[in-house]
Scaffold this active site. Structure first.
Site: not given
Ligand code: COA
Length: 161
Positions: A17, A41, A90, A128
Site C-alpha cells: 500500500h 469480513k 498485484r 494484509s
Molecule cells: N500491494 C500489496 N497488497 C495489496 C496492495 C498492494 N499495492 N493493494 C491491496 N493489497 C491487498 C490488501 O492487503 C488486501 O489483502 P487481503 O485481501 O489479504 O486483506 C487485498 O489486496 C485487497 O485489499 P484492498 O485493496 O484493501 O481492497 P478491499 O477488497 O479490502 O476493499 C474496497 C475494496 C474498499 C475498495 C471496496 O470493497 C469498496 O469500495 N467498498 C465500498 C462499497 C462499494 O462501494 N461497493 C460497490 C463497489 S463495486
C-alpha cells in the site's frame, strides 16, 4: 485540482500500500486514503487502529488525508470532490474483481475514473491477510509493513492469538 481517493480495508497497511501511496502523492494534488469501516469480513484491527497505523506512516505528506468511510465508495469520492479512484493491481487474479468494481463505480459515478497502478513486483505476493497470519505466529514482518509501525504491529499481532 486533481483529487483522488485511494480506498481499501488496510487491515493492516502494508509496504505494498505504501508503495502505491508514495507514487500517487506526486500524481495528484490531494490524496484521500479512504478506510472502509464496515465490510462483510470482520477486520482484525479496529477502525481506529487502522486509521492510526496509516497516519503514522504518512506524516510527511502534506497532501494526504486519511479518513474512514462507510457505504458506497462513489458517495465518499463525490463528497471529497474526487474524480479519480486509485487501485493497485498485484496480479492477473486481481483483475476480474477490479474490473467489476471499476465498471460498477463508472456506472454510479460516470465523471470519475479508476486509475490502476501496477503494484511493485517485490510486493506482488503480499496481502494484509498474509501479514496477519505471519505476524500472529511470530514471523518477522520486516520489509512487509512500514518500519514506523513494525514493532507495535508485531506485538499487537502476537497478542491476537
Ligand atoms: N500491494 C500489496 N497488497 C495489496 C496492495 C498492494 N499495492 N493493494 C491491496 N493489497 C491487498 C490488501 O492487503 C488486501 O489483502 P487481503 O485481501 O489479504 O486483506 C487485498 O489486496 C485487497 O485489499 P484492498 O485493496 O484493501 O481492497 P478491499 O477488497 O479490502 O476493499 C474496497 C475494496 C474498499 C475498495 C471496496 O470493497 C469498496 O469500495 N467498498 C465500498 C462499497 C462499494 O462501494 N461497493 C460497490 C463497489 S463495486
Amino acid at each position: 485540482m486533481r483529487i483522488c481517493v485511494y480506498p481499501g480495508s488496510f487491515d493492516p497497511i502494508t509496504c505494498g500500500h505504501m508503495d502505491i501511496i508514495e507514487r500517487i502523492v506526486d500524481m495528484f494534488d490531494r490524496v484521500v486514503i479512504g478506510v472502509l469501516q464496515n465490510r462483510e469480513k470482520q477486520p482484525l484491527f479496529s477502525l481506529d487502529e487502522r486509521l492510526g497505523y496509516i497516519r503514522r506512516c504518512t506524516p510527511g505528506y502534506e497532501n494526504v488525508e486519511v479518513e474512514a468511510f462507510d457505504g458506497l465508495l462513489v458517495d465518499f469520492a463525490r463528497a471529497k470532490n474526487a474524480l479519480y479512484i486509485v487501485r493497485g493491481l498485484r496480479a492477473v487474479s486481481d483483475f476480474e474483481f477490479e474490473f467489476q468494481m471499476a465498471s460498477m463505480n463508472k456506472k454510479l459515478y460516470p465523471e470519475a475514473e479508476t486509475v490502476f497502478l501496477m503494484t511493485n513486483t517485490k510486493y506482488s505476493f503480499l496481502s494484509s491477510s498474509m501479514v496477519r497470519e505471519v505476524g500472529r505466529w511470530g514471523g518477522c514482518l520486516r520489509g512487509l509493513v512500514p518500519g514506523e509501525i513494525l514493532p507495535d504491529l508485531m506485538k499487537r499481532l502476537k497478542n491476537s492469538l
